[in-house]
Each structure stands twice: as C-alpha cells, then as structure tokens.
Design a protein around this motif. Structure first.
Motif, PDB file in Angstrom:
ATOM      1  N   UNK A   8      79.777 -41.421  15.049  1.00  0.00           N
ATOM      2  CA  UNK A   8      79.734 -40.857  16.391  1.00  0.00           C
ATOM      3  C   UNK A   8      78.813 -39.646  16.445  1.00  0.00           C
ATOM      4  N   UNK A   9      77.972 -39.613  17.439  1.00  0.00           N
ATOM      5  CA  UNK A   9      77.091 -38.474  17.638  1.00  0.00           C
ATOM      6  C   UNK A   9      75.856 -38.467  16.772  1.00  0.00           C
ATOM      7  N   UNK A  10      75.664 -39.489  15.920  1.00  0.00           N
ATOM      8  CA  UNK A  10      74.493 -39.516  15.048  1.00  0.00           C
ATOM      9  C   UNK A  10      73.588 -40.660  15.441  1.00  0.00           C
ATOM     10  N   UNK A  11      72.355 -40.359  15.727  1.00  0.00           N
ATOM     11  CA  UNK A  11      71.359 -41.378  16.028  1.00  0.00           C
ATOM     12  C   UNK A  11      70.166 -41.127  15.120  1.00  0.00           C
ATOM     13  N   UNK A  12      69.842 -42.103  14.313  1.00  0.00           N
ATOM     14  CA  UNK A  12      68.729 -41.967  13.378  1.00  0.00           C
ATOM     15  C   UNK A  12      67.415 -42.267  14.086  1.00  0.00           C
ATOM     16  N   UNK A  13      67.107 -41.501  15.085  1.00  0.00           N
ATOM     17  CA  UNK A  13      65.879 -41.699  15.839  1.00  0.00           C
ATOM     18  C   UNK A  13      64.864 -40.640  15.434  1.00  0.00           C
ATOM     19  N   UNK A  14      63.640 -41.074  15.359  1.00  0.00           N
ATOM     20  CA  UNK A  14      62.578 -40.129  15.045  1.00  0.00           C
ATOM     21  C   UNK A  14      61.980 -39.613  16.346  1.00  0.00           C
ATOM     22  N   UNK A  15      61.431 -38.425  16.291  1.00  0.00           N
ATOM     23  CA  UNK A  15      60.799 -37.837  17.458  1.00  0.00           C
ATOM     24  C   UNK A  15      59.385 -37.412  17.082  1.00  0.00           C
ATOM     25  N   UNK A  16      58.661 -36.933  18.041  1.00  0.00           N
ATOM     26  CA  UNK A  16      57.298 -36.471  17.792  1.00  0.00           C
ATOM     27  C   UNK A  16      57.236 -34.963  17.942  1.00  0.00           C
ATOM     28  N   UNK A  17      56.562 -34.338  17.017  1.00  0.00           N
ATOM     29  CA  UNK A  17      56.327 -32.895  17.095  1.00  0.00           C
ATOM     30  C   UNK A  17      54.948 -32.691  17.699  1.00  0.00           C
ATOM     31  N   UNK A  18      54.891 -32.068  18.854  1.00  0.00           N
ATOM     32  CA  UNK A  18      53.626 -31.828  19.536  1.00  0.00           C
ATOM     33  C   UNK A  18      52.988 -30.571  18.955  1.00  0.00           C
ATOM     34  N   UNK A  19      51.789 -30.685  18.360  1.00  0.00           N
ATOM     35  CA  UNK A  19      51.157 -29.509  17.748  1.00  0.00           C
ATOM     36  C   UNK A  19      50.568 -28.533  18.767  1.00  0.00           C
ATOM     37  N   UNK A  20      50.540 -28.915  20.057  1.00  0.00           N
ATOM     38  CA  UNK A  20      50.007 -28.056  21.135  1.00  0.00           C
ATOM     39  C   UNK A  20      48.517 -27.759  20.949  1.00  0.00           C
ATOM     40  N   UNK A  21      47.827 -28.676  20.265  1.00  0.00           N
ATOM     41  CA  UNK A  21      46.384 -28.522  20.077  1.00  0.00           C
ATOM     42  C   UNK A  21      45.727 -29.855  20.403  1.00  0.00           C
ATOM     43  N   UNK A  22      44.656 -29.816  21.181  1.00  0.00           N
ATOM     44  CA  UNK A  22      44.004 -31.067  21.589  1.00  0.00           C
ATOM     45  C   UNK A  22      43.317 -31.773  20.430  1.00  0.00           C
ATOM     46  N   UNK A  23      43.013 -31.065  19.367  1.00  0.00           N
ATOM     47  CA  UNK A  23      42.321 -31.676  18.233  1.00  0.00           C
ATOM     48  C   UNK A  23      43.279 -32.256  17.193  1.00  0.00           C
ATOM     49  N   UNK A  24      44.568 -32.112  17.376  1.00  0.00           N
ATOM     50  CA  UNK A  24      45.540 -32.624  16.407  1.00  0.00           C
ATOM     51  C   UNK A  24      46.448 -33.650  17.078  1.00  0.00           C
ATOM     52  N   UNK A  25      46.819 -34.662  16.318  1.00  0.00           N
ATOM     53  CA  UNK A  25      47.709 -35.702  16.837  1.00  0.00           C
ATOM     54  C   UNK A  25      49.161 -35.275  16.656  1.00  0.00           C
ATOM     55  N   UNK A  26      50.072 -35.763  17.537  1.00  0.00           N
ATOM     56  CA  UNK A  26      51.499 -35.484  17.328  1.00  0.00           C
ATOM     57  C   UNK A  26      51.972 -36.096  16.011  1.00  0.00           C
ATOM     58  N   UNK A  27      52.859 -35.426  15.331  1.00  0.00           N
ATOM     59  CA  UNK A  27      53.381 -35.900  14.050  1.00  0.00           C
ATOM     60  C   UNK A  27      54.779 -36.475  14.262  1.00  0.00           C
TER      61      UNK A  27
END
Length: 91
Positions: A8-27
């Motif tokens: 209960x309450x655990x979801x093994x979902x991945x998310x994206x970290x937005x680097x806030x830079x146009x030259x870098x891709x989200x991780x």
C-alpha cells in the motif's frame, strides 16, 4: 504482502528530473532516496543500512541495530508465549 499483494502506498514508477537547461535532456530517475549520507535511508519500499565512514566508530549503529532486533524478538516472544503458533506469530 505475504500472499504477493501490492504494498500500500508504494508505486515503483520512475519520473523525470528536469535539468532546467535547454541544452540538457531530462534524466529518468527512480523514487528511491539517493542521500548517500543517511545511515538508514528509506528506499521506496524498504529501509537500507549503510556502513559508517572510515573515521567513524561503528558501535552506535550496531547498538541501534541490536536494539531493533531485540524489540522484534521480544514482540515475537510475547505472541508465542501468549499461545499463538510460531507460523502465525511471524506472518
């Protein structure tokens, strides 16, 4: 959990970290705590134990682990001595 049900309450979902830079891709990142300095970090659905640093004394973390284990064994002992079967006590 024992029967294979969801945690209960655990979801093994991945998310994206937005680097806030146009030259870098989200991780893509997991939901685990990545704090490497925490001795008992919570990592999604479990706690992990990490070793102390080379300049630290390990007696306090070991004493805490032994205290937690003793408390768990005392709770099991109370259940078994109260008449519960071994199988039901640990389930």
């Amino acid at each position: 959990i024992i029967a294979g049900g969801p945690i209960l309450g655990y979801k093994a979902e991945k998310s994206s970290a937005d680097p806030k830079a146009s030259s870098a891709m989200p991780a893509v990142c997991g939901i685990e705590d990545r704090n490497r300095t925490a001795p008992f970090p919570f990592c999604g659905n479990r706690f992990e134990f990490r070793a102390v640093g080379s300049s630290q004394c390990c007696s306090f973390p070991i004493a805490m682990c032994n205290t937690v284990m003793a408390a768990g064994m005392a709770a099991l002992s109370d259940l078994i001595e109260g008449g519960m079967s071994h199988r039901d006590a640990v389930a």
